[in-house]
Design a protein around this motif. Structure first.
Motif, PDB file in Angstrom:
ATOM      1  N   GLY A   1      51.961  80.411 -16.964  1.00 36.48           N
ATOM      2  CA  GLY A   1      52.615  80.899 -18.184  1.00 36.48           C
ATOM      3  C   GLY A   1      51.698  81.788 -19.001  1.00 36.48           C
ATOM      4  N   SER A   2      52.329  82.534 -19.919  1.00 39.87           N
ATOM      5  CA  SER A   2      51.583  83.498 -20.727  1.00 39.87           C
ATOM      6  C   SER A   2      51.049  82.905 -22.021  1.00 39.87           C
ATOM      7  CB  SER A   2      52.493  84.698 -21.067  1.00 39.87           C
ATOM      8  OG  SER A   2      53.578  84.270 -21.870  1.00 39.87           O
ATOM      9  N   GLY A   3      51.551  81.729 -22.419  1.00 39.20           N
ATOM     10  CA  GLY A   3      51.129  81.158 -23.689  1.00 39.20           C
ATOM     11  C   GLY A   3      51.791  81.806 -24.883  1.00 39.20           C
ATOM     12  N   ILE A   4      52.947  82.438 -24.637  1.00 41.45           N
ATOM     13  CA  ILE A   4      53.608  83.139 -25.741  1.00 41.45           C
ATOM     14  C   ILE A   4      55.054  82.677 -25.947  1.00 41.45           C
ATOM     15  CG2 ILE A   4      54.711  85.084 -24.565  1.00 41.45           C
ATOM     16  CD1 ILE A   4      53.305  86.905 -26.639  1.00 41.45           C
ATOM     17  N   GLY A   5      55.540  81.803 -25.064  1.00 43.79           N
ATOM     18  CA  GLY A   5      56.946  81.366 -25.148  1.00 43.79           C
ATOM     19  C   GLY A   5      57.275  80.658 -26.450  1.00 43.79           C
ATOM     20  N   LEU A   6      56.415  79.703 -26.876  1.00 49.32           N
ATOM     21  CA  LEU A   6      56.681  78.981 -28.115  1.00 49.32           C
ATOM     22  C   LEU A   6      56.507  79.875 -29.337  1.00 49.32           C
ATOM     23  CD1 LEU A   6      55.066  75.494 -27.356  1.00 49.32           C
ATOM     24  CD2 LEU A   6      57.485  76.148 -27.296  1.00 49.32           C
ATOM     25  N   ALA A   7      55.623  80.861 -29.250  1.00 42.52           N
ATOM     26  CA  ALA A   7      55.482  81.831 -30.342  1.00 42.52           C
ATOM     27  C   ALA A   7      56.776  82.620 -30.505  1.00 42.52           C
ATOM     28  CB  ALA A   7      54.316  82.769 -30.080  1.00 42.52           C
ATOM     29  N   ASN A   8      57.413  82.947 -29.381  1.00 42.70           N
ATOM     30  CA  ASN A   8      58.714  83.617 -29.450  1.00 42.70           C
ATOM     31  C   ASN A   8      59.755  82.729 -30.120  1.00 42.70           C
ATOM     32  OD1 ASN A   8      58.028  86.053 -28.238  1.00 42.70           O
ATOM     33  ND2 ASN A   8      58.425  85.304 -26.169  1.00 42.70           N
ATOM     34  N   VAL A   9      59.755  81.437 -29.803  1.00 46.83           N
ATOM     35  CA  VAL A   9      60.683  80.498 -30.439  1.00 46.83           C
ATOM     36  C   VAL A   9      60.503  80.515 -31.954  1.00 46.83           C
ATOM     37  CG1 VAL A   9      61.245  78.056 -30.725  1.00 46.83           C
ATOM     38  CG2 VAL A   9      60.907  78.998 -28.431  1.00 46.83           C
ATOM     39  N   ARG A  10      59.264  80.407 -32.404  1.00 45.69           N
ATOM     40  CA  ARG A  10      59.016  80.383 -33.851  1.00 45.69           C
ATOM     41  C   ARG A  10      59.465  81.679 -34.509  1.00 45.69           C
ATOM     42  NH1 ARG A  10      53.872  77.650 -36.454  1.00 45.69           N
ATOM     43  NH2 ARG A  10      55.361  75.951 -36.242  1.00 45.69           N
ATOM     44  N   ARG A  11      59.172  82.803 -33.906  1.00 44.52           N
ATOM     45  CA  ARG A  11      59.555  84.076 -34.526  1.00 44.52           C
ATOM     46  C   ARG A  11      61.071  84.207 -34.602  1.00 44.52           C
ATOM     47  NH1 ARG A  11      56.775  89.892 -33.862  1.00 44.52           N
ATOM     48  NH2 ARG A  11      55.386  88.764 -35.232  1.00 44.52           N
ATOM     49  N   ILE A  12      61.788  83.815 -33.571  1.00 46.93           N
ATOM     50  CA  ILE A  12      63.253  83.908 -33.575  1.00 46.93           C
ATOM     51  C   ILE A  12      63.839  83.022 -34.663  1.00 46.93           C
ATOM     52  CG2 ILE A  12      65.337  83.333 -32.274  1.00 46.93           C
ATOM     53  CD1 ILE A  12      63.798  84.161 -29.723  1.00 46.93           C
ATOM     54  N   ILE A  13      63.365  81.782 -34.758  1.00 45.48           N
ATOM     55  CA  ILE A  13      63.907  80.848 -35.747  1.00 45.48           C
ATOM     56  C   ILE A  13      63.547  81.289 -37.164  1.00 45.48           C
ATOM     57  CG2 ILE A  13      63.845  78.464 -36.567  1.00 45.48           C
ATOM     58  CD1 ILE A  13      65.480  79.020 -34.002  1.00 45.48           C
ATOM     59  N   GLN A  14      62.350  81.827 -37.358  1.00 50.44           N
ATOM     60  CA  GLN A  14      61.996  82.352 -38.681  1.00 50.44           C
ATOM     61  C   GLN A  14      62.928  83.471 -39.097  1.00 50.44           C
ATOM     62  OE1 GLN A  14      57.826  83.344 -38.172  1.00 50.44           O
ATOM     63  NE2 GLN A  14      57.154  81.406 -39.078  1.00 50.44           N
ATOM     64  N   ARG A  15      63.323  84.312 -38.161  1.00 47.87           N
ATOM     65  CA  ARG A  15      64.247  85.400 -38.482  1.00 47.87           C
ATOM     66  C   ARG A  15      65.635  84.865 -38.834  1.00 47.87           C
ATOM     67  NH1 ARG A  15      64.394  90.520 -34.846  1.00 47.87           N
ATOM     68  NH2 ARG A  15      65.306  91.272 -36.791  1.00 47.87           N
ATOM     69  N   HIS A  16      65.950  83.652 -38.412  1.00 47.35           N
ATOM     70  CA  HIS A  16      67.215  83.013 -38.786  1.00 47.35           C
ATOM     71  C   HIS A  16      67.085  82.196 -40.067  1.00 47.35           C
ATOM     72  CE1 HIS A  16      68.409  84.071 -34.669  1.00 47.35           C
ATOM     73  NE2 HIS A  16      69.661  83.848 -35.039  1.00 47.35           N
ATOM     74  N   GLY A  17      65.903  82.195 -40.678  1.00 50.67           N
ATOM     75  CA  GLY A  17      65.698  81.447 -41.910  1.00 50.67           C
ATOM     76  C   GLY A  17      65.373  79.988 -41.699  1.00 50.67           C
ATOM     77  N   GLY A  18      65.048  79.594 -40.454  1.00 50.07           N
ATOM     78  CA  GLY A  18      64.759  78.202 -40.155  1.00 50.07           C
ATOM     79  C   GLY A  18      63.281  77.942 -39.969  1.00 50.07           C
ATOM     80  N   ARG A  19      62.964  76.768 -39.425  1.00 51.81           N
ATOM     81  CA  ARG A  19      61.577  76.378 -39.212  1.00 51.81           C
ATOM     82  C   ARG A  19      61.443  75.678 -37.855  1.00 51.81           C
ATOM     83  NH1 ARG A  19      60.586  70.968 -41.438  1.00 51.81           N
ATOM     84  NH2 ARG A  19      62.593  69.998 -41.877  1.00 51.81           N
ATOM     85  N   THR A  20      60.191  75.554 -37.382  1.00 50.29           N
ATOM     86  CA  THR A  20      59.907  74.942 -36.089  1.00 50.29           C
ATOM     87  C   THR A  20      58.753  73.959 -36.248  1.00 50.29           C
ATOM     88  OG1 THR A  20      58.463  76.814 -35.570  1.00 50.29           O
ATOM     89  CG2 THR A  20      60.702  76.886 -34.702  1.00 50.29           C
ATOM     90  N   TRP A  21      58.784  72.862 -35.499  1.00 47.40           N
ATOM     91  CA  TRP A  21      57.693  71.918 -35.475  1.00 47.40           C
ATOM     92  C   TRP A  21      57.811  71.060 -34.209  1.00 47.40           C
ATOM     93  CZ3 TRP A  21      62.099  71.407 -38.205  1.00 47.40           C
ATOM     94  CH2 TRP A  21      62.773  70.175 -38.191  1.00 47.40           C
ATOM     95  N   THR A  22      56.802  70.238 -33.979  1.00 45.71           N
ATOM     96  CA  THR A  22      56.800  69.460 -32.739  1.00 45.71           C
ATOM     97  C   THR A  22      56.139  68.112 -32.958  1.00 45.71           C
ATOM     98  OG1 THR A  22      56.158  69.491 -30.413  1.00 45.71           O
ATOM     99  CG2 THR A  22      54.604  70.441 -31.965  1.00 45.71           C
ATOM    100  N   GLU A  23      56.494  67.157 -32.107  1.00 49.88           N
ATOM    101  CA  GLU A  23      55.870  65.837 -32.094  1.00 49.88           C
ATOM    102  C   GLU A  23      55.562  65.489 -30.642  1.00 49.88           C
ATOM    103  OE1 GLU A  23      58.683  63.200 -33.836  1.00 49.88           O
ATOM    104  OE2 GLU A  23      58.464  64.009 -35.874  1.00 49.88           O
TER     105      GLU A  23
END
Length: 537
Positions: A488-510
């Motif tokens: 993997g490139s190590g950028i997939g989760l960064a893409n998730v965060r950017r997409i959700i931020q553009r929708h006005g949401g947030r991301t986190w993990t446990e």
């Protein structure tokens, strides 16, 4: 305003009636309230005990609210009528106001109701006073409504109006003689203008105008307009005792006897300085905001141009050397042929694979940069369908593996369908990757609804992680495991965060090491749709 005005509420939802009562009571308004639900009950209420104010829902089932407004204007034309509705577009609001409604308030903004009610009741009182003062008396004149000291020289039937005039402190209510000289004075006039009655009775009302308006003849012009048209309105700076200025709005009405002869004028004025200053401040803030927005827009445009230049440089200038490395490696292998030692061949293979990996990283970085500038398409999104489609795209990675997929019915939202599908694709790909060592894989997709947002999650039983490193996971090229362990490139989760931020949401993990991980993302409830609404898969 009456000490205890009667408010008639045309509303067929009892809970809304309770909420309106609570909101008005919360602001300290003392009133009597009566709820009716049908046309017959509404008509009876208007005839039996005319209210001081009418509140009406707009979306009634059995009795059209426009019909209620027309009926109220027919039976009690002077009663203020305020619509209290769940939703109202600009065109509908304009139609209501043109039809005679006093105001409208949205039910999800009931905080605006009490000010609207107080304003409507106060304006109704002012109109009643002016209409009364403008009526000719039986003896043909009414120029001495109140004496210099406030003594009542009205008839017995005028007593309620005298008390009303004297009790008003937020409005200046007084009479002028036919030449524009002050003839009466109330407590509100003293409070606003600053003069006592004996200081102002007999003085021309031009003393309340600024010098520059006196010079251009504004006081006389207003008297002339009122005499000609029966009424004249003015808004502007006025002068109180001592020379200080305040912003006021005033109405001047001509009073004539039964033969139509001009006898006097009645005047009602209000101090709107605070509102004026607030409006001016708001205007300045809007100008400042527009300037800041323009500046920020210019900065963003410049940043976008720089990003485009950077992307072009990455795409062309960095890829070219990588192509050269890979190409010349192949030429070197062919040139040496069988003379190439095994260890040297291994080294060349490592160099070639590193160059190809660098090319993949460049592609991933370019895709990540495009996510921030690509336009978003807002549409209804079936999140259940988006999740299933993303999982279908990964069917090759699932072949030959024992995978249990658990997914509930996900609520629909408003967003960009392709981007939200990409979120699920990245999270599922992540889950499949880090459960590869498990003989039996379990992936769960679900959602929970909170007050402000809807939360979606993807949970797996993979290798997990130590929570002290959770902050790294959504960063660009941030990895907790080497590429030799997991591709993997190590950028997939960064893409998730950017997409959700553009929708006005947030991301986190446990996560817990060797016990799996859960990745969460939220969408604001303003972007969530009710179940059963039509959506696209």
């Amino acid at each position: 305003m009456k000490e205890r005005p009667l408010i008639l509420f045309l509303e067929d939802v009892a809970e809304d009636f309770v909420l309106v009562n609570r909101e008005l009571s919360r602001t300290g308004l003392v009133f009597e309230a009566k709820q009716v639900e049908t046309r017959e009950a509404f008509l009876n209420a208007l005839q039996e005990q005319p209210p001081d104010l009418i509140l009406s829902d707009h979306g009634l089932h059995e009795f059209d609210a426009f019909s209620a407004l027309a009926l109220a204007k027919e039976k009690t034309p002077d009663t203020p009528f305020i619509f209290v509705t769940g939703s109202l577009g600009e065109e509908a609001a304009l139609t209501l106001l043109k039809s005679g409604a006093t105001d409208f308030v949205l039910k999800h903004r009931l905080i605006e109701l009490a000010p609207a009610v107080r304003r409507a009741l106060r304006l109704s009182d002012e109109r009643a006073i002016q209409e009364h003062l403008a009526q000719p008396a039986a003896d043909g004149h009414r120029t001495s409504s109140l004496g210099q000291n406030g003594d009542n020289t009205m008839g017995a039937g005028d007593e309620p109006y005298r008390r009303l005039v004297e009790s008003v402190r937020d409005c200046a209510i007084y009479m002028l003689d036919a030449k524009g000289r002050v003839a009466t004075w109330n407590a509100g006039a003293e409070h606003i203008e600053g003069f006592k009655a004996d200081e102002v009775i007999g003085k021309p009302y031009s003393i309340f105008f600024p010098p520059e308006e006196i010079e251009r003849g504004a006081p006389a012009a207003q008297l002339q307009r009122a005499a000609a048209a029966g009424h004249s309105e003015r808004e502007g700076w006025s002068v109180r005792k001592g020379g200080s200025r305040f912003w006021s709005t005033s109405s001047l009405s001509a009073v004539r006897d039964e033969q139509g002869n001009l006898q006097s004028f009645s005047k009602v004025a209000r101090d709107l300085t605070e509102i004026k200053l607030a409006q001016d401040q708001l205007r300045e803030l809007n100008v400042e905001l527009e300037q800041r927005v323009a500046q920020r827009t210019a900065e963003l445009q410049a940043a976008n141009k720089e990003m485009q230049a950077f992307s072009y440089s990455v795409s062309h200038d960095l890829r070219a050397p990588l192509r050269h490395i890979d190409g010349f490696l192949d030429m070197l292998k062919q040139s040496l042929g069988n003379n190439l030692e095994p260890v040297s061949r291994e080294y060349l293979g490592i160099i070639s694979e590193s160059a190809r990996r660098m090319a993949r990283l460049i592609d991933a970085l370019l895709a990540f940069s495009r996510l921030g500038s690509a336009p978003m398409r807002q549409a209804p999104v079936n999140m259940t369908g988006a999740a299933r489609a993303a999982m279908h795209d990964l069917h090759n990675d699932m072949e030959g593996r024992d995978i249990e997929l658990v997914m509930g019915d996900l609520p629909a939202v408003i967003g960009d369908p392709s981007l939200l599908r990409q979120v699920f694709l990245n999270l599922f790909s992540n889950a499949l990757k880090f459960t590869r060592s498990r003989p039996r894989v379990r992936i769960e997709i679900g959602s929970t609804c909170a007050a402000q947002e809807t939360v979606f999650f993807v949970r797996d039983n993979g290798i997990g992680f130590d929570m002290q490193y959770a902050g790294k996971l959504f960063g660009v090229f941030q990895r907790l495991h080497g590429t030799s362990e997991f591709e993997g490139s190590g950028i997939g989760l960064a893409n998730v965060r950017r997409i959700i931020q553009r929708h006005g949401g947030r991301t986190w993990t446990e996560g817990v090491a060797d016990q799996g991980a859960t990745f969460y993302f939220s969408v604001p409830n303003s972007n969530r749709m009710e179940r059963g609404a039509p959506v696209k898969d």
